[in-house]
Design an enzyme around this catalytic site. Structure first.
Site, PDB file in Angstrom:
ATOM      1  N   CYS A  92      49.351  47.246  45.571  1.00 54.02           N
ATOM      2  CA  CYS A  92      49.140  45.903  45.441  1.00 54.02           C
ATOM      3  C   CYS A  92      50.204  45.291  44.366  1.00 54.02           C
ATOM      4  O   CYS A  92      50.774  44.187  44.369  1.00 54.02           O
ATOM      5  CB  CYS A  92      47.994  45.619  44.737  1.00 54.02           C
ATOM      6  SG  CYS A  92      46.507  45.931  46.003  1.00 54.02           S
ATOM      7  N   THR A  93      50.379  46.018  43.371  1.00 58.96           N
ATOM      8  CA  THR A  93      51.616  45.680  42.390  1.00 58.96           C
ATOM      9  C   THR A  93      52.988  45.519  43.225  1.00 58.96           C
ATOM     10  O   THR A  93      53.666  44.622  43.031  1.00 58.96           O
ATOM     11  CB  THR A  93      51.678  46.722  41.200  1.00 58.96           C
ATOM     12  OG1 THR A  93      50.633  46.732  40.500  1.00 58.96           O
ATOM     13  CG2 THR A  93      52.675  46.773  40.293  1.00 58.96           C
TER      14      THR A  93
END
Length: 155
Positions: free
Chosen positions: A46-47
């Site tokens: 997600c980062t």
């Protein structure tokens, strides 16, 4: 649940951003919008997905596109995460409450896990869904593919 289909009108929404400001799809009429869904903040894929949006901010501007990084995390969590991963331009709206309501409207809410699927949806200037891609949760979306789709829409 099946993801929303190309050609449908994009459901409008009203959510909070990381600064507790209201954000609506209708705010971006006349621009394309990339709804980039990630399951949860503070996770590696997600980062990387959100950093890819930030790193391509200028390209999105040239393509008349507003990228939005959606998840079900609450705004204070997303704000701390945005600061930690140096998100300065891309807005990270929260679909926290009612929990997953926007993800549900787009057919992306995973009931069993209580999070959205990982997905990219492109909405055109008139609010019509032009592209939908849902990814396995551990797969990083290819930002170059997204940019190519947006570029092809310019023609």
């Amino acid at each position: 649940m099946k993801a929303i289909e190309v050609g449908n009108h994009a459901p409008n929404f009203m959510v909070k951003d990381i600064n507790d400001q209201n954000l609506s799809l209708a705010d971006y009429q006349g621009k394309k919008v990339l709804l980039s869904w990630h399951p949860l903040a503070w996770t590696p894929v997600c980062t990387d997905q959100m950093r890819a949006l930030e790193n391509n901010w200028q390209t999105f501007q040239k393509l008349n596109t507003v990228p939005l990084g959606f998840s079900v995390d609450p705004p204070p969590c997303k704000k701390a995460w945005a600061t930690a991963i140096l998100m300065n331009n891309v807005s990270l709206p929260s679909d926290f409450w009612p929990h997953g309501k926007v993800a549900q409207a787009y057919g992306l809410f995973n009931e069993a896990q209580g999070v959205s699927e990982r997905a990219n949806i492109i909405v055109d200037e008139n609010g019509i869904i032009k592209w939908v891609k849902v990814y396995p949760s551990q797969q990083l979306p290819d930002i170059n593919e997204v940019i190519q789709v947006l570029s092809n829409m310019q023609m």
